[in-house]
Design an enzyme around this catalytic site. Structure first.
Site, short mmCIF file in Angstrom:
data_model
loop_
_atom_site.label_atom_id
_atom_site.label_comp_id
_atom_site.label_asym_id
_atom_site.label_seq_id
_atom_site.Cartn_x
_atom_site.Cartn_y
_atom_site.Cartn_z
CE LYS A 192 35.72 40.86 41.57
NZ LYS A 192 35.50 42.15 40.49
CB SER A 391 36.24 44.62 38.12
OG SER A 391 36.50 44.19 39.25
#
Length: 594
Positions: A192, A391
């Protein structure tokens, strides 16, 4: 004194007359614009569709009445939906004999958007009609599209940019520290990488790994497509990129099979007339992408499949600053309401959710996920992924009955993070502001501007982020009918190309919007069907009358992007960071691929 008053009065009267005249001219222009937008285009026999590849291409484009009023075009943004629609109509229209591509400084919001347009051009060629391309200069992206043409022409003094691809990240940690600001981050997932822009001076190794994977994947796809169209080996294409043949003699580009002929601009008409088999003295009948929108389509037979466009950042509310960051937003409550209405509309038999988003607010993503789940209980819903559906973009997709992605779609990135600016150094050290406090409990001052988070406070935030990640992961596992452990292996914020995501069952099929529509029809058991786009584009008059419309800002925003280039999005993100939801499900803020 009399002369002074006369002069003042004359000036005032002159200004009033000028305003009245300009108002009349403006009204006449608006009437003409509205009439032109609704007029049916009559295509003449032996016509050519002219595609001017210049400017930015996004999912959709709404006309900018302010820009049009002053003769500035439609705001510098092309809509993929409009261009593909024009190509499809041209394929089926017997009066249109071919397509002329005029190469310019074309750019798209993602590689998959360019791929979708290229596939539409290849489909056009199945009709047996021709495509030709000409440019004074070709960018790498424009050449990728032009490579489908039967003939590629270049100005004798022109240039073809061919150098390979690079993804250049921008890191703002040191720049922010100069102002006494730093970012406090809580995140889940070693891949991430979105916060790295604000917390590091270079990319992490996991991020470098995934960027290398999708960049080489996109480049390999481009090489394969051009090799198939131009009959140049992929090894040769790579060798030419290493040599940067951009600066070589244009004659060499013929030898390398990149172009077929060197022509000056005034020689192009003669070549096109040969293809149309018309005399030198006759004019070429031309039709533009805009004009093709007003060409009548075939009748709507069968049942309706709704195509709902969700593109841009996912946000809780549409504020003015966020609008300036992105000309289109996915507003959680608005999209949820729209999907609820489609679920209740009995004339809509299936829905295709067209997603092109790198994510955004985790809260808004959850609300849209819930709306998709409720819609799915009433009728089939298929997701068509555009440039990216990662995402939060994947969050709102995972519950669908079926997911279709382009080979170069960026997807996955299953992870959550929170970013919280710490302004305490700016206030106390740079500006000399002092603070003092009285509190009743240990953590009463949680979130104060006077200091960064304590270790305990960060632990609370990390627990909250972890809970959000577990929920995201569970949503994906349920939607994809896999175990949470199986999803964890491909999660951790990892970004995948569509052609890799299908192998790990994050998507079901490789293809574009057409394939998604066909699947939706199959799931709804429809033999005859037609598509309708949602939400409907605002008309020119609606935009002019709507005081909250952001369309008039698009033209200026497009020019600001052109001026700042790669620096636009990072600094606009710094400007708007306070208006974004602190808990984010999104890919790296700025994928600077070129």
């Amino acid at each position: 004194m009399k002369d002074f008053l006369k002069n003042v009065l004359a000036t005032v009267v002159g200004i009033l007359i000028f305003i009245m005249v300009m108002g009349i001219i403006g009204a006449m222009s608006l009437v003409g614009m509205v009439a032109a937008s609704s007029a049916t285009t009559d295509v003449k026999d032996n016509s050519v569709l002219v595609m001017n590849l210049n400017g930015l291409m996004s999912e959709r484009n709404e006309e900018d009445p302010t820009a049009m009023l002053f003769g500035l075009g439609k705001g510098g943004v092309m809509g993929l939906d409009d261009v593909v629609n024009a190509i499809k109509k041209s394929k089926d229209n017997d009066k249109i004999k071919g397509i002329y591509i005029e190469a310019g400084r074309f750019a798209s919001d993602a590689p998959a958007t360019t791929l979708a347009l290229r596939k539409a051009l290849l489909d056009f060629k199945k009709s047996g009609k021709w495509i030709v391309a000409y440019g004074d200069n070709y960018t790498q992206n424009t050449y990728y599209l032009a490579s489908v043409a039967d003939k590629i022409w270049l100005n004798p003094q022109g240039m073809l940019d061919w150098h390979g691809m690079v993804s250049e990240g921008m890191y703002l940690k040191d720049a922010m520290e100069k102002f006494g600001v730093r970012m406090q981050v809580a995140k889940v997932g070693s891949y991430k990488s979105a916060p790295e822009m604000f917390t590091s001076n270079q990319m992490s190794e996991p991020n470098r790994e995934q960027i290398t994977a999708y960049l080489t994947g996109v480049w390999d796809n481009m090489l394969t497509d051009i090799s198939n169209s131009r009959k140049i080996s992929k090894d040769s294409l790579n060798a030419y990129a290493d040599r940067v043949i951009t600066f070589e003699d244009p004659q060499n580009l013929i030898k390398y099979k990149f172009v077929d002929k060197l022509l000056y601009t005034d020689e192009i008409k003669g070549e096109v007339k040969k293809l149309l088999k018309i005399d030198e003295g006759k004019d070429i009948n031309q039709v533009s992408i805009e004009q093709m929108q007003n060409v009548k389509s075939k009748g709507n037979n069968g049942e309706q499949i709704a195509v709902y466009y969700a593109y841009g950042d996912i946000v809780d509310e549409a504020t003015a600053n966020l609008m300036s960051l992105n000309s289109h937003l996915i507003v959680g409550k608005d999209v949820s309401r729209d999907l609820e209405q489609l679920a209740a509309d009995e004339s809509v038999k299936a829905v295709v959710l067209r997603v092109n988003s790198g994510g955004g607010s985790a809260y808004a993503s959850e609300q849209i996920w819930n709306a998709v789940k409720k819609l799915k209980a009433k009728k089939p819903i298929v997701v068509s992924m555009g440039g990216m559906a990662a995402s939060g973009g994947y969050y709102i997709s995972c519950e669908a009955n079926w997911i279709v992605a382009e080979p170069t779609t960026l997807t996955g990135s299953i992870g959550i993070f929170g970013m919280f600016p710490d302004f305490s150094n700016l206030l106390t050290q740079k500006l000399g502001v002092k603070f003092d406090e009285v509190k009743t409990n240990k953590n009463s001052g949680f979130g104060t501007l006077s200091r960064p988070f304590t270790e305990d406070e960060m632990s609370y935030l990390n627990m909250y982020i972890e809970r959000g990640y577990q929920l995201f992961r569970k949503r994906v596992a349920d939607g994809r009918k896999q175990s949470v452990d199986a999803i964890e292996k491909v999660a951790q914020g990892h970004v995948w190309l569509g052609k890799d995501a299908i192998k790990i069952k994050l998507v079901d099929e490789l293809g574009g919007l057409d394939e998604a529509v066909k699947k939706a029809a199959q799931l709804a058991k429809l033999d005859e069907y037609y598509t309708s786009p949602y939400p409907a584009k605002a008309s020119i008059m609606e935009q002019l009358m709507n005081k909250t419309s952001n369309v008039s800002g698009n033209y200026l925003d497009a020019h600001l992007r052109n001026t700042l280039g790669a620096y636009y999005e990072p600094f606009m993100l710094m400007k708007t960071i306070g208006e974004q939801n602190a808990i984010q499900a999104r890919v790296p803020f700025y994928l600077n691929i070129k």
